[in-house]
Each structure stands twice: as C-alpha cells, then as structure tokens.
Design a protein around this motif. Structure first.
Motif, PDB file in Angstrom:
ATOM      1  N   PHE A  37      -6.824  -2.032  -6.192  1.00  0.00           N
ATOM      2  CA  PHE A  37      -6.488  -1.422  -5.503  1.00  0.00           C
ATOM      3  C   PHE A  37      -5.940  -0.146  -5.886  1.00  0.00           C
ATOM      4  O   PHE A  37      -6.262   0.991  -5.585  1.00  0.00           O
ATOM      5  CB  PHE A  37      -5.643  -1.807  -4.422  1.00  0.00           C
ATOM      6  N   LEU A  38      -5.128  -0.314  -7.328  1.00  0.00           N
ATOM      7  CA  LEU A  38      -4.659   0.895  -8.202  1.00  0.00           C
ATOM      8  C   LEU A  38      -5.563   1.255  -8.777  1.00  0.00           C
ATOM      9  O   LEU A  38      -4.947   2.840  -8.476  1.00  0.00           O
ATOM     10  CB  LEU A  38      -3.068   0.078  -8.226  1.00  0.00           C
ATOM     11  N   GLU A  39      -6.520   0.976  -9.140  1.00  0.00           N
ATOM     12  CA  GLU A  39      -7.371   1.467 -10.288  1.00  0.00           C
ATOM     13  C   GLU A  39      -7.541   2.821  -9.241  1.00  0.00           C
ATOM     14  O   GLU A  39      -8.222   3.703 -10.094  1.00  0.00           O
ATOM     15  CB  GLU A  39      -8.266   0.729 -10.386  1.00  0.00           C
ATOM     16  N   ARG A  40      -8.405   2.356  -7.721  1.00  0.00           N
ATOM     17  CA  ARG A  40      -9.330   3.175  -7.056  1.00  0.00           C
ATOM     18  C   ARG A  40      -8.136   3.597  -6.736  1.00  0.00           C
ATOM     19  O   ARG A  40      -8.551   5.444  -6.316  1.00  0.00           O
ATOM     20  CB  ARG A  40     -10.030   2.684  -6.219  1.00  0.00           C
ATOM     21  N   ASP A  41      -7.262   3.931  -6.348  1.00  0.00           N
ATOM     22  CA  ASP A  41      -6.091   4.342  -5.284  1.00  0.00           C
ATOM     23  C   ASP A  41      -5.042   4.878  -5.483  1.00  0.00           C
ATOM     24  O   ASP A  41      -3.920   3.798  -6.229  1.00  0.00           O
ATOM     25  CB  ASP A  41      -6.073   4.048  -4.022  1.00  0.00           C
ATOM     26  N   PRO A  42      -4.150   6.155  -6.422  1.00  0.00           N
ATOM     27  CA  PRO A  42      -2.740   5.552  -7.266  1.00  0.00           C
ATOM     28  C   PRO A  42      -2.297   5.485  -6.378  1.00  0.00           C
ATOM     29  O   PRO A  42      -1.032   5.745  -6.071  1.00  0.00           O
ATOM     30  CB  PRO A  42      -3.276   7.910  -8.023  1.00  0.00           C
ATOM     31  N   GLU A  43      -1.937   5.908  -5.183  1.00  0.00           N
ATOM     32  CA  GLU A  43      -1.395   5.920  -3.960  1.00  0.00           C
ATOM     33  C   GLU A  43      -0.844   4.730  -2.967  1.00  0.00           C
ATOM     34  O   GLU A  43       0.128   4.229  -3.034  1.00  0.00           O
ATOM     35  CB  GLU A  43      -1.598   6.883  -2.728  1.00  0.00           C
ATOM     36  N   TYR A  44      -2.238   3.858  -4.413  1.00  0.00           N
ATOM     37  CA  TYR A  44      -1.072   2.513  -3.472  1.00  0.00           C
ATOM     38  C   TYR A  44       0.108   2.056  -4.055  1.00  0.00           C
ATOM     39  O   TYR A  44       0.788   1.111  -3.672  1.00  0.00           O
ATOM     40  CB  TYR A  44      -2.448   1.737  -4.187  1.00  0.00           C
ATOM     41  N   ALA A  45       0.331   2.179  -5.187  1.00  0.00           N
ATOM     42  CA  ALA A  45       1.773   2.256  -6.189  1.00  0.00           C
ATOM     43  C   ALA A  45       3.008   2.855  -5.001  1.00  0.00           C
ATOM     44  O   ALA A  45       3.745   1.678  -5.426  1.00  0.00           O
ATOM     45  CB  ALA A  45       1.717   3.386  -7.859  1.00  0.00           C
ATOM     46  N   ALA A  46       3.014   3.357  -4.407  1.00  0.00           N
ATOM     47  CA  ALA A  46       3.647   3.116  -2.995  1.00  0.00           C
ATOM     48  C   ALA A  46       4.084   2.090  -2.477  1.00  0.00           C
ATOM     49  O   ALA A  46       5.263   1.768  -2.515  1.00  0.00           O
ATOM     50  CB  ALA A  46       3.664   4.582  -2.116  1.00  0.00           C
ATOM     51  N   ILE A  47       2.819   1.400  -2.100  1.00  0.00           N
ATOM     52  CA  ILE A  47       2.794   0.164  -1.655  1.00  0.00           C
ATOM     53  C   ILE A  47       3.667  -0.708  -2.027  1.00  0.00           C
ATOM     54  O   ILE A  47       4.057  -1.372  -1.856  1.00  0.00           O
ATOM     55  CB  ILE A  47       0.984  -0.132  -0.932  1.00  0.00           C
ATOM     56  N   LEU A  48       3.336  -0.692  -3.113  1.00  0.00           N
ATOM     57  CA  LEU A  48       3.892  -1.521  -4.185  1.00  0.00           C
ATOM     58  C   LEU A  48       5.206  -1.623  -4.469  1.00  0.00           C
ATOM     59  O   LEU A  48       6.180  -2.760  -4.513  1.00  0.00           O
ATOM     60  CB  LEU A  48       3.252  -1.585  -5.692  1.00  0.00           C
ATOM     61  N   GLU A  49       5.769  -0.164  -4.736  1.00  0.00           N
ATOM     62  CA  GLU A  49       7.084   0.277  -4.698  1.00  0.00           C
ATOM     63  C   GLU A  49       7.472  -0.493  -3.182  1.00  0.00           C
ATOM     64  O   GLU A  49       8.722  -0.862  -3.195  1.00  0.00           O
ATOM     65  CB  GLU A  49       7.316   1.947  -5.056  1.00  0.00           C
ATOM     66  N   GLU A  50       7.005   0.288  -2.336  1.00  0.00           N
ATOM     67  CA  GLU A  50       7.349  -0.497  -1.047  1.00  0.00           C
ATOM     68  C   GLU A  50       7.801  -2.064  -0.564  1.00  0.00           C
ATOM     69  O   GLU A  50       8.658  -2.014  -0.041  1.00  0.00           O
ATOM     70  CB  GLU A  50       6.458   0.324   0.089  1.00  0.00           C
ATOM     71  N   ALA A  51       6.961  -2.685  -1.467  1.00  0.00           N
ATOM     72  CA  ALA A  51       7.165  -3.912  -1.002  1.00  0.00           C
ATOM     73  C   ALA A  51       8.386  -4.954  -2.152  1.00  0.00           C
ATOM     74  O   ALA A  51       8.528  -5.787  -1.872  1.00  0.00           O
ATOM     75  CB  ALA A  51       5.873  -4.913  -1.155  1.00  0.00           C
ATOM     76  N   GLY A  52       8.572  -3.999  -2.669  1.00  0.00           N
ATOM     77  CA  GLY A  52       9.441  -4.891  -3.873  1.00  0.00           C
ATOM     78  C   GLY A  52       9.393  -5.747  -4.943  1.00  0.00           C
ATOM     79  O   GLY A  52       7.851  -6.171  -4.757  1.00  0.00           O
ATOM     80  N   ASN A  53      10.626  -6.758  -4.133  1.00  0.00           N
ATOM     81  CA  ASN A  53      10.258  -8.162  -4.529  1.00  0.00           C
ATOM     82  C   ASN A  53       9.595  -9.375  -4.098  1.00  0.00           C
ATOM     83  O   ASN A  53       9.451  -9.970  -4.208  1.00  0.00           O
ATOM     84  CB  ASN A  53      10.905  -8.834  -5.666  1.00  0.00           C
ATOM     85  N   ARG A  54       8.969  -9.179  -2.694  1.00  0.00           N
ATOM     86  CA  ARG A  54       8.700 -10.109  -1.530  1.00  0.00           C
ATOM     87  C   ARG A  54       6.870  -9.720  -1.820  1.00  0.00           C
ATOM     88  O   ARG A  54       6.126  -9.812  -1.978  1.00  0.00           O
ATOM     89  CB  ARG A  54       8.666  -9.121  -1.099  1.00  0.00           C
ATOM     90  N   PRO A  55       6.866 -11.584  -1.891  1.00  0.00           N
ATOM     91  CA  PRO A  55       5.385 -11.575  -2.717  1.00  0.00           C
ATOM     92  C   PRO A  55       4.557 -11.722  -1.937  1.00  0.00           C
ATOM     93  O   PRO A  55       3.268 -11.201  -2.094  1.00  0.00           O
ATOM     94  CB  PRO A  55       5.951 -13.397  -2.967  1.00  0.00           C
ATOM     95  N   ASP A  56       5.142 -11.351  -0.322  1.00  0.00           N
ATOM     96  CA  ASP A  56       3.903 -10.604   1.083  1.00  0.00           C
ATOM     97  C   ASP A  56       3.808  -9.603   1.385  1.00  0.00           C
ATOM     98  O   ASP A  56       3.099  -9.268   2.530  1.00  0.00           O
ATOM     99  CB  ASP A  56       3.873 -11.734   1.975  1.00  0.00           C
ATOM    100  N   GLY A  57       4.645  -9.302   0.665  1.00  0.00           N
ATOM    101  CA  GLY A  57       5.250  -7.496   0.677  1.00  0.00           C
ATOM    102  C   GLY A  57       3.842  -6.279   1.619  1.00  0.00           C
ATOM    103  O   GLY A  57       4.531  -5.812   1.675  1.00  0.00           O
ATOM    104  N   THR A  58       3.182  -6.483   0.448  1.00  0.00           N
ATOM    105  CA  THR A  58       1.859  -5.471   0.407  1.00  0.00           C
ATOM    106  C   THR A  58       0.464  -5.940   1.945  1.00  0.00           C
ATOM    107  O   THR A  58      -0.428  -5.021   1.440  1.00  0.00           O
ATOM    108  CB  THR A  58       1.443  -5.355  -0.704  1.00  0.00           C
TER     109      THR A  58
END
Length: 375
Positions: free
Chosen positions: A168-189
């Motif tokens: 996801f991250l390689e194809r869509d740089p905006e996915y980084a925002a999803i990762l940041e929002e998820a933080g340290n929650r294993p199911d957060g994304t």
C-alpha cells in the motif's frame, strides 16, 4: 465482567466478517492490485526450487544466490542481524548456506527478497515498518520451539505479516497518514484500508504471497493474522502460527510505544489465552527479548534490513524490561565463573592434580558468552 477467550475470538471474527462485507467488488480490486505487484526475484525463486526436494546441493544454492548480488548481500546481513538469532556470524554466502541448511536458506532467501523488492526510500515510515517486521520476526523465532514450529519458518511468516502495508505504502504515499493515525494499535489500519482500497493489508498479503509461489502454510498464516476466528477453526499448526504472530505483533507495538507493559492485562487478551501464556510466563520470557531489542534494533538497520541506519527510537530509559534482562545476562556470566571456582576448590580438596582446570573452563565460558553478545 471480562470476556472469555472464545468470546473475544468471536468478537474479532465478527469484526473481520463485517470488514469484508463493506465494499462490494473488492475481490476484483484485489486481483488487479496483485497483478500490478512486482515480480518475485528470479534468484530467490530458483533457490525455492533447489530447496524443495530432499537433495541439498550447496554449490548450486550458493551459485544461485551469487547471481543476485543485492539479494545475497541482504541475506547475509539478515542472518547476521541480532533478531535472526544465529550464534555464529556468517562471513560468506557459502558459510550461511551451510549453516542454515535447506529450509533455513529458503526462508532467508524469501525474507531477503522481500527487502529487495521493498527497500523503502529512507523515510521514517519505512524504517518503522522494517524495524517492526524484524522485531515481530525475532519474537516469533524465540517462541516457535515451544509449539514445535520450525524457527526459520516462523521468523519468515512473522517478518512478512505486514507486507500488505508495504505494498500500500509503495503505491500510495498517502497511506502513510493511515499508518500514523493507527499508531501502535495492531488492528488500527484495517477499517481505513477497507474504506480506501476495498480490502485490507492481510487480504492483500495472502494473495501477493500466493501469486509469488511462497509455499503453504505461510500465505494462509499471514493472510489470517487479523482473523483469529477463521484461523483457530483450522488445524492446530496454522492456528498456533497465527496466534504467535498476533502475540508478537501486540508485544512489538507495546515495545514501540515505550510503555511499561501490564502483563496481567496482556495475558487476558485473545492470542495469549489461546496459547495458554500466563502473565508470569510473559514477564519471564520477554525480559531478555527486550534487551535484544534495545541492543540490536539499530544493528538491524545498519546491517541491511534498511539502507538508512538511523532507525527508530530505542526503548526509553524508564522501561524496566531491559534492566532486568541485563541483570539476568550478567548473572549468567557470573554463574559460569562461580561454577569454575567451586569446581577448582572441590578438585583441590580432593588432591586432583589439575585442580585449576574447572576454573579455566568457567572463565572461558563466561568470556565466550560476553564476547558473543558483543558480536
């Protein structure tokens, strides 16, 4: 009233089923995404073929690795990383192949290939994803023997558990925002992935690894690591592998958060109850692993899991895991020396001629343990 392990598992399964029902047409989107995936490196594919039978042709395997300099370099750096857990440093490809054996080479080649396909671009988000993969892999490798699971296989499955996120991250740089929002929650994304792409990173990982020809049960295990209800209904070998990844994933996120863990609360969560891990057993087992994380985290990045050697932040000084683990390791060295002293005194009292020999052996063992940790 706290939920039982079965109730928590059903809750996770219900959530997973709802995510799959949200977006119609997602199988077509998923298939298109897999078709656009990068091909699996040819050298690694050849190694998988060479290690699929009973024969173990070291020369052929070494030759296949050496045709891809980037892959062979990454394999060497991987097997020499602290989280991979080898006690002997490999200086050459031949040495690594001989030491790892057929299945070990296969799994190292798969892992090294993924690092080659997804090298990252030096950004912190990539460093964090790579570091998390190494940490979850190391934790699973350490635990695998308790459930009679091959360590190399468990390391690889755990290392690849988030390969869908990498895609996801390689194809869509905006996915980084999803990762940041998820933080340290294993199911957060998961919810955000379903809403944006029509499928989540576990679904994508299963289809990608299957398309690459990665042998079973690895694609299935990775694909189910957010769907414990389905996983635990399968045969125990698959179910335990999924539970181990979920255990290591949860602990890795706790370590990354820098918080002192509540072992009682952790032990009540679904994957720990499934595997029968008590609060005391978790506390005892992971003290030494936290020291490995603290001492080896930066080395993993310097030695090839990622081209940027800065790495993520280490564990904070306030964490009690590393200090306890360090005390344990130092105590182990002292025991070697103490055993040597006691042996020499006993030999002297018994008028044994070479009464200094036990002391020398104890001192040698203590020094060997100390220098092996220093690399």
């Amino acid at each position: 009233m706290s939920m039982t392990a079965d109730a928590r598992t059903r809750q996770h399964g219900s959530a997973a089923a709802k995510r799959r029902e949200k977006v119609p047409g997602s199988p077509a989107a998923l298939a298109a995404s897999v078709n656009l995936a990068k091909p699996f490196p040819k050298a690694a594919a050849k190694i998988m073929t060479l290690t699929s039978g009973q024969d173990f042709d070291v020369r052929a395997i070494v030759g296949a690795l050496e045709t891809d300099v980037a892959l062979s370099t990454r394999v060497l750096r991987l097997v020499n990383s602290p989280t991979f857990g080898l006690r002997v440093r490999c200086a050459t490809v031949k040495h690594a192949v001989t030491l790892l054996g057929s299945q070990g080479v296969r799994h190292a080649a798969v892992t090294g290939s993924v690092l080659k396909v997804f090298p990252g671009n030096g950004l912190k988000v990539w460093r964090d994803l790579h570091h998390h993969a190494m940490l979850v892999g190391g934790l699973c490798r350490h635990l695998a023997h308790q459930w009679d699971i091959p360590q190399d296989e468990m390391f690889t499955a755990a290392f690849l558990h988030d390969i869908g996120k990498w895609t996801f991250l390689e194809r869509d740089p905006e996915y980084a925002a999803i990762l940041e929002e998820a933080g340290n929650r294993p199911d957060g994304t998961l919810e955000a992935e379903r809403a944006r792409y029509g499928y989540d990173h576990a679904d994508l990982a299963f289809h990608l690894l299957s398309a690459w020809g990665i042998p079973a049960p690895l694609p299935q295990v990775v694909g189910l690591h957010h769907d414990p209800t389905s996983a635990y209904a399968l045969e125990p070998g698959v179910a335990r592998r999924v539970a181990l990844i979920r255990v290591a994933d949860q602990l890795a996120h706790i370590l990354a958060s820098g918080e002192n863990p509540d072992f009682e609360a952790i032990a009540r969560s679904e994957p720990f109850t499934y595997l029968g891990l008590s609060a005391k057993s978790i506390d005892d087992k992971f003290a030494v692993l936290a020291l490995l994380v603290r001492e080896g985290g930066d080395k993993d990045h310097e030695e090839g899991s990622h081209p940027d050697s800065r790495g993520p932040a280490r564990l904070p000084p306030g964490s009690r895991w590393p200090s306890r683990a360090l005390a344990f390791v130092k105590a182990t060295d002292a025991l070697y020396l103490l055993a040597g002293v006691v042996g020499s005194v006993a030999a002297y009292e018994m008028h044994v001629g070479q009464f200094m020999l036990p002391l020398a052996m104890g001192a040698t063992a203590a020094l060997a343990a100390m220098f092996s940790r220093r690399g």
